[in-house]
Design a protein around this motif. Structure first.
Motif, PDB file in Angstrom:
ATOM      1  N   UNK A 171     -14.396   5.743   4.023  1.00 33.27           N
ATOM      2  CA  UNK A 171     -14.268   4.828   2.625  1.00 33.27           C
ATOM      3  C   UNK A 171     -13.443   5.561   1.764  1.00 33.27           C
ATOM      4  N   UNK A 172     -13.550   6.747   1.663  1.00 30.50           N
ATOM      5  CA  UNK A 172     -12.751   7.675   0.732  1.00 30.50           C
ATOM      6  C   UNK A 172     -10.965   7.355   0.975  1.00 30.50           C
ATOM      7  N   UNK A 173     -10.747   7.296   2.406  1.00 38.31           N
ATOM      8  CA  UNK A 173      -9.348   7.218   2.814  1.00 38.31           C
ATOM      9  C   UNK A 173      -8.940   5.973   2.454  1.00 38.31           C
ATOM     10  N   UNK A 174      -9.813   4.947   2.402  1.00 39.63           N
ATOM     11  CA  UNK A 174      -9.348   3.583   2.175  1.00 39.63           C
ATOM     12  C   UNK A 174      -8.968   3.749   0.575  1.00 39.63           C
ATOM     13  N   UNK A 175      -9.821   4.247  -0.103  1.00 36.94           N
ATOM     14  CA  UNK A 175      -9.550   4.400  -1.874  1.00 36.94           C
ATOM     15  C   UNK A 175      -8.133   4.990  -1.905  1.00 36.94           C
ATOM     16  N   UNK A 176      -7.857   6.244  -1.099  1.00 37.98           N
ATOM     17  CA  UNK A 176      -6.910   6.992  -1.323  1.00 37.98           C
ATOM     18  C   UNK A 176      -5.469   6.455  -0.644  1.00 37.98           C
ATOM     19  N   UNK A 177      -5.588   5.730   0.385  1.00 39.84           N
ATOM     20  CA  UNK A 177      -4.297   5.490   0.926  1.00 39.84           C
ATOM     21  C   UNK A 177      -4.333   3.942   1.424  1.00 39.84           C
ATOM     22  N   UNK A 178      -5.479   3.467   1.819  1.00 41.27           N
ATOM     23  CA  UNK A 178      -5.801   2.229   2.469  1.00 41.27           C
ATOM     24  C   UNK A 178      -4.596   2.042   3.667  1.00 41.27           C
ATOM     25  N   UNK A 179      -4.170   0.886   3.708  1.00 36.47           N
ATOM     26  CA  UNK A 179      -3.035   0.783   5.087  1.00 36.47           C
ATOM     27  C   UNK A 179      -1.946   1.810   5.063  1.00 36.47           C
ATOM     28  N   UNK A 180      -1.527   2.447   3.969  1.00 34.05           N
ATOM     29  CA  UNK A 180      -0.522   3.525   4.010  1.00 34.05           C
ATOM     30  C   UNK A 180      -1.086   4.739   4.783  1.00 34.05           C
ATOM     31  N   UNK A 181      -2.385   4.750   4.918  1.00 33.41           N
ATOM     32  CA  UNK A 181      -2.876   6.102   5.737  1.00 33.41           C
ATOM     33  C   UNK A 181      -2.394   5.954   7.158  1.00 33.41           C
ATOM     34  N   UNK A 182      -1.701   7.315   7.755  1.00 31.33           N
ATOM     35  CA  UNK A 182      -1.392   7.240   8.926  1.00 31.33           C
ATOM     36  C   UNK A 182      -2.256   7.126  10.025  1.00 31.33           C
ATOM     37  N   UNK A 183      -1.953   6.879  11.272  1.00 28.05           N
ATOM     38  CA  UNK A 183      -2.925   6.651  12.424  1.00 28.05           C
ATOM     39  C   UNK A 183      -3.552   7.799  12.813  1.00 28.05           C
ATOM     40  N   UNK A 184      -2.658   9.098  12.496  1.00 21.66           N
ATOM     41  CA  UNK A 184      -3.132  10.272  13.088  1.00 21.66           C
ATOM     42  C   UNK A 184      -4.189  10.747  11.922  1.00 21.66           C
ATOM     43  N   UNK A 190       0.761  -1.227   0.157  1.00 21.11           N
ATOM     44  CA  UNK A 190       0.067  -0.085   0.128  1.00 21.11           C
ATOM     45  C   UNK A 190       0.774   1.244  -0.068  1.00 21.11           C
ATOM     46  N   UNK A 191       2.090   1.135   0.720  1.00 20.54           N
ATOM     47  CA  UNK A 191       2.791   2.571   0.805  1.00 20.54           C
ATOM     48  C   UNK A 191       3.414   2.601  -0.652  1.00 20.54           C
ATOM     49  N   UNK A 192       3.878   1.759  -1.360  1.00 19.81           N
ATOM     50  CA  UNK A 192       4.425   1.886  -2.811  1.00 19.81           C
ATOM     51  C   UNK A 192       3.222   2.260  -3.684  1.00 19.81           C
ATOM     52  N   UNK A 193       2.047   1.911  -3.427  1.00 17.84           N
ATOM     53  CA  UNK A 193       1.023   2.312  -4.287  1.00 17.84           C
ATOM     54  C   UNK A 193       0.696   3.796  -4.002  1.00 17.84           C
ATOM     55  N   UNK A 194       0.656   4.268  -2.756  1.00 19.91           N
ATOM     56  CA  UNK A 194       0.354   5.558  -2.586  1.00 19.91           C
ATOM     57  C   UNK A 194       1.499   6.358  -3.232  1.00 19.91           C
ATOM     58  N   UNK A 195       2.733   6.059  -3.154  1.00 16.55           N
ATOM     59  CA  UNK A 195       3.794   6.536  -4.005  1.00 16.55           C
ATOM     60  C   UNK A 195       3.576   6.607  -5.466  1.00 16.55           C
ATOM     61  N   UNK A 196       2.915   5.518  -5.986  1.00 13.08           N
ATOM     62  CA  UNK A 196       2.884   5.634  -7.361  1.00 13.08           C
ATOM     63  C   UNK A 196       1.629   6.645  -7.888  1.00 13.08           C
ATOM     64  N   UNK A 197       0.571   6.522  -6.966  1.00 13.31           N
ATOM     65  CA  UNK A 197      -0.517   7.463  -7.357  1.00 13.31           C
ATOM     66  C   UNK A 197      -0.234   8.871  -6.906  1.00 13.31           C
ATOM     67  N   UNK A 198       0.575   9.348  -5.900  1.00  7.27           N
ATOM     68  CA  UNK A 198       0.678  10.564  -5.391  1.00  7.27           C
ATOM     69  C   UNK A 198       1.936  11.075  -6.022  1.00  7.27           C
ATOM     70  N   UNK A 199       3.153  10.438  -6.156  1.00 14.19           N
ATOM     71  CA  UNK A 199       4.535  11.234  -6.525  1.00 14.19           C
ATOM     72  C   UNK A 199       4.319  11.092  -7.834  1.00 14.19           C
ATOM     73  N   UNK A 200       3.794  10.052  -8.817  1.00 13.85           N
ATOM     74  CA  UNK A 200       3.761   9.899 -10.194  1.00 13.85           C
ATOM     75  C   UNK A 200       2.383  10.432 -10.774  1.00 13.85           C
ATOM     76  N   UNK A 201       1.264  10.066 -10.023  1.00 12.14           N
ATOM     77  CA  UNK A 201       0.140  10.463 -10.641  1.00 12.14           C
ATOM     78  C   UNK A 201      -0.665  11.310 -10.140  1.00 12.14           C
ATOM     79  N   UNK A 202      -2.110  11.296 -10.227  1.00 10.16           N
ATOM     80  CA  UNK A 202      -2.722  12.266  -9.775  1.00 10.16           C
ATOM     81  C   UNK A 202      -3.808  12.048  -8.745  1.00 10.16           C
ATOM     82  N   UNK A 203      -3.460  10.866  -8.050  1.00 12.99           N
ATOM     83  CA  UNK A 203      -4.132  10.159  -7.025  1.00 12.99           C
ATOM     84  C   UNK A 203      -5.234   9.317  -7.334  1.00 12.99           C
ATOM     85  N   UNK A 204      -5.620   8.618  -6.468  1.00 11.44           N
ATOM     86  CA  UNK A 204      -6.589   7.284  -6.732  1.00 11.44           C
ATOM     87  C   UNK A 204      -7.794   8.027  -7.033  1.00 11.44           C
ATOM     88  N   UNK A 205      -8.678   7.216  -7.686  1.00  8.83           N
ATOM     89  CA  UNK A 205     -10.059   7.523  -8.079  1.00  8.83           C
ATOM     90  C   UNK A 205     -10.964   6.871  -7.271  1.00  8.83           C
TER      91      UNK A 205
END
Length: 519
Positions: free
Chosen positions: A479-492, A5-20
């Motif tokens: 639910x949107x947080x799960x779409x955007x980051x999943x397990x990579x979302x911070x506890x905070x 999930x962390x690498x997916x967040x990098x893929x979508x945020x660093x290289x892309x425009x975010x998860x739909x």
């Protein structure tokens, strides 16, 4: 294959425009093969091109602009003569020429001096001001125009809508990020005048998109010969002092385009050129212009080489002599500058800074520079090498999304494809990044500090709150947080959303979270 999930967040945020949001499954797909997910778009070069009903070529748009200007002139002349006439819609204030191109302005200055008078912020232009949006309205809704839009306003909005819709619909968004990067690198400004505003979208469609996965030299040539760039940097006014036109009109060189080619487009500051080189390149590209409304040297609104304005004779540039052979003299000079070692270093540094870190890792810059040189400026190879690098995946997500990226990422997550660009254009104006309208030829800033200023973040919060007020009641932010980051979302972030007083507040907090704001 294990999902990351962390690498997916990098893929979508660093290289892309975010998860739909919705049923896209972007995060799951990216987590299964992060690098493959990003590189998949590079295998579809025709997917970078943008064609939509109603989008016209630069010559067609130029002719429409000339016709509109003639209508305005006729209406004014009739008004002076006292004859009754129906005047065409007035051009917005930001279409007036801005001859004071400046550099390195602060975010606050850009916001105050550019965002304020933008036409899309006026009811007459058919757009809704962010502060006037009402809860429950569809995103991004726009009020009906109080008066008819003129052809220049309509064209700009159509081009903007096509770009926004493409950004919302693509899978990862890596190629759209590349388009935005190169469009900002070779920027023009719609505030220059009516032609610049009319051509801003076409410039990106015609000079940038076809070459984003092609060769840098081809993009450079397409950019510098595009009527929008020639108009933006006044090359149509540049006459060889010894040319027939220069002798007749007693006018000489305009070095704007030559200077920015060397300083901002290729070699960079400290790239080994001198003022004499700037003047020499200015001489070489005299005669590079576009045909005017009368079509005396070509189809109105198209690139043209005016031999009567071209400085005769050979020219020495960066130690090399270019023989006097008309248009080919300038094309040969550009081809050599595109392959100059300083160009490779300048492009590689800027590329890594944009995608990875404000302080680009020297080793990664060196590898990108080598790829650029060895492949003769193959931009697809450059993008592939960046995705294949370990540094791009290990560096923390400390870059701040630009206002455009933030708004697009929010729209993608909310699964909202705009039918009107008004909300986005207004919000970009408010946030200091008016579409295709930087304050100067160096484009918009590309560092976290430029976009993370307190005033800018407060404005982002205002827009996020407005989105939350309108859409929050019908959406579960968790639910949107799960779409955007999943397990990579911070506890905070998760705790902050859970503790929100309402869904509306929770959605606003989600849109302001590091998982959305950082890349």
């Amino acid at each position: 294959m294990a999902r990351d999930s962390q690498a997916a967040l990098v893929a979508l945020n660093r290289f892309g425009l975010g998860a739909r949001g919705g049923a896209s499954g972007d995060l799951v797909n990216a987590a299964s093969d992060p690098r493959g997910f990003v590189k998949a778009e590079l295998a579809r070069p025709y997917g970078v091109l943008l064609e939509a009903p109603g989008l016209q070529s630069t010559p067609q748009l130029g002719q429409a602009a000339f016709a509109y200007q003639d209508q305005v002139k006729q209406a004014r002349e009739a008004a002076k003569a006292g004859a009754p006439t129906e005047a065409p819609p007035e051009a917005p204030a930001d279409q007036k020429p801005d001859t004071k191109l400046r550099r390195n302005l602060s975010l606050n200055t850009v916001t105050a001096e550019i965002a304020g008078p933008m036409a899309e912020a006026k009811p007459a232009d058919g757009a809704m001001k962010p502060e006037g949006m009402q809860p429950g309205a569809a995103l991004p809704a726009a009020a009906k125009p109080a008066q008819p839009l003129n052809v220049i306003q309509k064209t700009f909005r159509s081009e903007a809508l096509a770009r926004l819709q493409r950004a919302m619909l693509v899978d990862c968004g890596f190629t759209e990020r590349l388009v935005a990067f190169w469009s900002n690198h070779f920027c023009i400004s719609a505030s220059k005048g009516e032609l610049a505003r009319m051509w801003a979208g076409a410039f990106e469609r015609e000079a940038i998109r076809p070459h984003v996965l092609g060769r840098f030299a081809d993009m450079l040539k397409a950019v510098e010969q595009h009527p929008a760039m020639l108009f933006f940097l006044d090359n149509q006014q540049s006459l060889g002092p010894d040319s027939r036109a220069g002798q007749n009109r007693k006018r000489g060189l305009n070095e704007n385009l030559a200077r920015e080619i060397m300083e901002l487009h290729t070699l960079g500051v400290g790239g080994g050129y001198t003022q004499e080189d700037v003047t020499s390149l200015a001489r070489i590209i005299t005669g590079w212009t576009f045909a005017g409304r009368k079509g005396q040297i070509g189809l109105p609104g198209s690139f043209a080489f005016n031999a009567n304005a071209h400085q005769p004779g050979p020219q020495v540039l960066l130690g090399k002599t270019y023989e006097a052979n008309g248009l080919a003299q300038g094309e040969a000079a550009l081809a050599d500058i595109a392959r100059h070692p300083s160009t490779a270093n300048f492009v590689a540094t800027k590329f890594v800074r944009h995608f990875v870190a404000d302080d680009p890792p020297p080793a990664l810059v060196a590898r990108m520079r080598d790829v650029f040189v060895k492949t003769d400026g193959d931009l697809k190879a450059l993008a592939t090498a960046l995705v294949d690098s370990d540094e791009a995946w290990k560096a923390p997500l400390t870059k701040m999304r630009s206002p455009y990226d933030f708004l697009v990422a929010s729209g993608r997550l909310l699964a909202r494809v705009p039918e009107d660009p008004g909300f986005y254009l207004n919000s970009l104006n408010l946030l200091g990044q008016p579409l295709w309208t930087p304050a100067g030829p160096n484009g918009f800033p590309d560092t976290a500090a430029a976009w993370a200023a307190p005033e800018g973040m407060k404005l982002r919060l205002d827009i996020a709150s407005q989105m939350g007020a309108r859409l929050g009641p019908n959406i579960d932010p968790l639910d949107l947080l799960e779409f955007a980051a999943g397990d990579a979302a911070s506890p905070e972030t998760r705790r902050t959303i859970e503790r929100a007083e309402s869904r509306q507040q929770a959605l606003a907090l989600l849109l302001m979270s590091p998982e959305i704001q950082r890349r």
